[in-house]
Enzyme design. Structure first.
Site, PDB file in Angstrom:
ATOM      1  N   LYS A  36       0.808  -1.229   0.000  1.00 15.83           N
ATOM      2  CA  LYS A  36       0.000   0.000   0.000  1.00 15.83           C
ATOM      3  C   LYS A  36       0.838   1.274   0.000  1.00 15.83           C
ATOM      4  O   LYS A  36       0.416   2.278  -0.541  1.00 15.83           O
ATOM      5  CB  LYS A  36      -0.961  -0.008   1.189  1.00 15.83           C
ATOM      6  CG  LYS A  36      -0.273   0.114   2.520  1.00 15.83           C
ATOM      7  CD  LYS A  36      -1.263   0.056   3.670  1.00 15.83           C
ATOM      8  CE  LYS A  36      -0.538   0.372   4.965  1.00 15.83           C
ATOM      9  NZ  LYS A  36      -0.986  -0.444   6.089  1.00 15.83           N
ATOM     10  N   ARG A 131      -7.379  -0.367  17.184  1.00 18.15           N
ATOM     11  CA  ARG A 131      -7.914  -0.150  15.851  1.00 18.15           C
ATOM     12  C   ARG A 131      -8.878  -1.308  15.616  1.00 18.15           C
ATOM     13  O   ARG A 131      -9.757  -1.523  16.443  1.00 18.15           O
ATOM     14  CB  ARG A 131      -6.802  -0.015  14.801  1.00 18.15           C
ATOM     15  CG  ARG A 131      -7.297   0.735  13.554  1.00 18.15           C
ATOM     16  CD  ARG A 131      -6.222   0.970  12.504  1.00 18.15           C
ATOM     17  NE  ARG A 131      -5.801  -0.274  11.848  1.00 18.15           N
ATOM     18  CZ  ARG A 131      -4.889  -0.334  10.897  1.00 18.15           C
ATOM     19  NH1 ARG A 131      -4.292   0.759  10.473  1.00 18.15           N
ATOM     20  NH2 ARG A 131      -4.564  -1.488  10.340  1.00 18.15           N
TER      21      ARG A 131
HETATM   22  C1  PLP Z   1       0.052  -1.080   6.626  1.00 14.48           C
HETATM   23  C2  PLP Z   1      -0.142  -2.328   7.378  1.00 14.48           C
HETATM   24  C3  PLP Z   1       0.962  -3.153   7.668  1.00 14.48           C
HETATM   25  C4  PLP Z   1       2.377  -2.811   7.279  1.00 14.48           C
HETATM   26  O1  PLP Z   1       3.002  -2.041   8.273  1.00 14.48           O
HETATM   27  P1  PLP Z   1       4.511  -1.559   8.142  1.00 14.48           P
HETATM   28  O2  PLP Z   1       4.755  -0.845   9.410  1.00 14.48           O
HETATM   29  O3  PLP Z   1       4.593  -0.696   6.935  1.00 14.48           O
HETATM   30  O4  PLP Z   1       5.383  -2.763   8.001  1.00 14.48           O
HETATM   31  C5  PLP Z   1       0.703  -4.340   8.332  1.00 14.48           C
HETATM   32  N1  PLP Z   1      -0.535  -4.682   8.709  1.00 14.48           N
HETATM   33  C6  PLP Z   1      -1.613  -3.915   8.462  1.00 14.48           C
HETATM   34  C7  PLP Z   1      -2.959  -4.371   8.904  1.00 14.48           C
HETATM   35  C8  PLP Z   1      -1.451  -2.715   7.785  1.00 14.48           C
HETATM   36  O5  PLP Z   1      -2.522  -1.954   7.535  1.00 14.48           O
END
Ligand code: PLP
Length: 353
Positions: A36, A131
């Protein structure tokens, strides 16, 4: 060539992926490459797969659809809870989605039955970050519902840290997640393939993870080589996978304090100005439509971001030697929020070199 642009260093991205996957594999953990942060740019997603990511994960269904349509064959995980309005598309484009309610399980099951296509679900647990996620005491209810959803496969359990509540992972919380997963396995009579113990911020715990934790979802470490939750640079990764380049459109000596009566800026802010006399300033052609500036970090010596409007990033370049010229390209590193915005902006070109 067009500017502004993001330049992606393919070699360093693959090395970041390989090194992260190697360290994880050594303790029985697979890596979901999180796409993302770079709008699931297919060329970069491909590098993550080549570097060893067993699955790709994103929060936006459009990004997963793009990857599927490009022919990616690794399993695709939707990490944000599906919207009820998109369940048919979720079943079409994602192999697994993260869930936290019986309502969504039922809707996904109906959509999967309609499409005659099995769908995996990973149950998110709330372990303090506040969350998404079910509370541990809801396990029985969600498991009973899942058992009745014949078109759904239990893909596993997972949790978040550092997303809303700025929590960091602990061995205790991950042990609790492992126990919840095992309880779910007993109730369902299946083995869960994924025990997903967090993101980049779980990497420091790699050598202490409970035995059952076998997956991490990693974005920031691969793309930026940093761990924002622990406010750290990860020493064994590259920090220069992504660089912003922007073009100078004005260079002029101006006072450091505005003149005349002051109110709010176009963004409703009341900036504070320190009087440093006249300073040499440059403007580069990129702005708040593309980033959250002035958080970008200049890579050229003597450059200091002052602020930005929609389409202009203002820089103090008094200490740059020689001073910049109109048309010169200046380079910047960035944090996660700026990267997310820059990759999303249609006004910013992306090149993988
Ligand atoms: C964005 C996201 C991640 C990735 O997190 P990073 O800190 O970029 O490694 C992992 N899990 C969820 C649910 C996310 O939304």
């Amino acid at each position: 060539m067009t500017w502004p642009r993001l330049v992606i260093n393919r070699n360093h991205l693959i090395q970041n992926a390989e090194e992260t996957c190697r360290r994880c594999a050594a303790v029985g953990v697979s890596v979901s490459g999180v796409t993302k942060g770079m709008s699931a740019l297919p060329d970069m997603a491909q590098v993550m797969v080549e570097g060893g990511c067993a699955t790709l994960a994103d929060s936006r269904l459009q990004n997963l659809a793009k990857l599927k349509q490009k022919g990616f064959t690794v399993p695709l995980h939707l990490m944000r809870l599906p919207m009820p309005s998109e369940v048919a598309d979720v079943v079409q484009w994602a192999d697994v989605s993260f869930v936290s309610s019986c309502e969504i399980l039922e809707l996904l099951n109906t959509a999967a039955a309609d499409a005659k296509k099995r769908h995996g679900v990973l149950v998110m647990f709330e372990l303090g970050d506040l969350r998404e996620g079910i509370l541990p005491q809801e396990l029985e209810q969600i498991t009973d519902t899942l058992a009745r959803c014949h078109w759904l496969d239990a893909a596993g359990v997972g949790t978040n840290f550092g997303c809303f509540g700025s929590t960091i992972p602990t061995v205790e919380k991950l042990t609790q997640l492992a126990e919840l997963g095992e309880e779910m396995e007993r109730r369902l009579g299946v083995t869960l393939p994924f025990y997903s113990g967090g993101a980049t911020s779980t990497l420091p715990l790699l050598n202490e993870l409970p035995r059952r934790i076998n997956n991490l979802r990693i974005g920031e470490a691969l793309l930026l080589g940093t761990d924002t939750n622990h406010d750290e640079t990860i020493q064994w990764l590259h920090q220069d996978v992504v660089t912003l380049e922007a073009e100078v459109i004005e260079v002029r000596r101006k006072p450091s304090v505005p003149s005349g009566p002051l109110a709010c800026s176009a963004f409703g802010e009341k900036p504070v100005f320190e009087d440093r006399g006249e300073r040499l300033r440059a403007i580069v052609a990129v702005g708040r439509q593309d980033l959250r500036s002035p958080h970008v970090m200049p890579l050229d010596d003597g450059v200091l971001p002052l602020g930005a409007s929609s389409d202009h990033l203002l820089l103090d370049v008094e200490n740059m030697t020689p001073g910049p010229k109109i048309g010169q390209i200046l380079r910047f590193r960035m944090g996660y929020g700026d990267m997310l915005a820059l990759f999303t902006s249609p006004y910013v070109a992306k090149v993988v070199v």
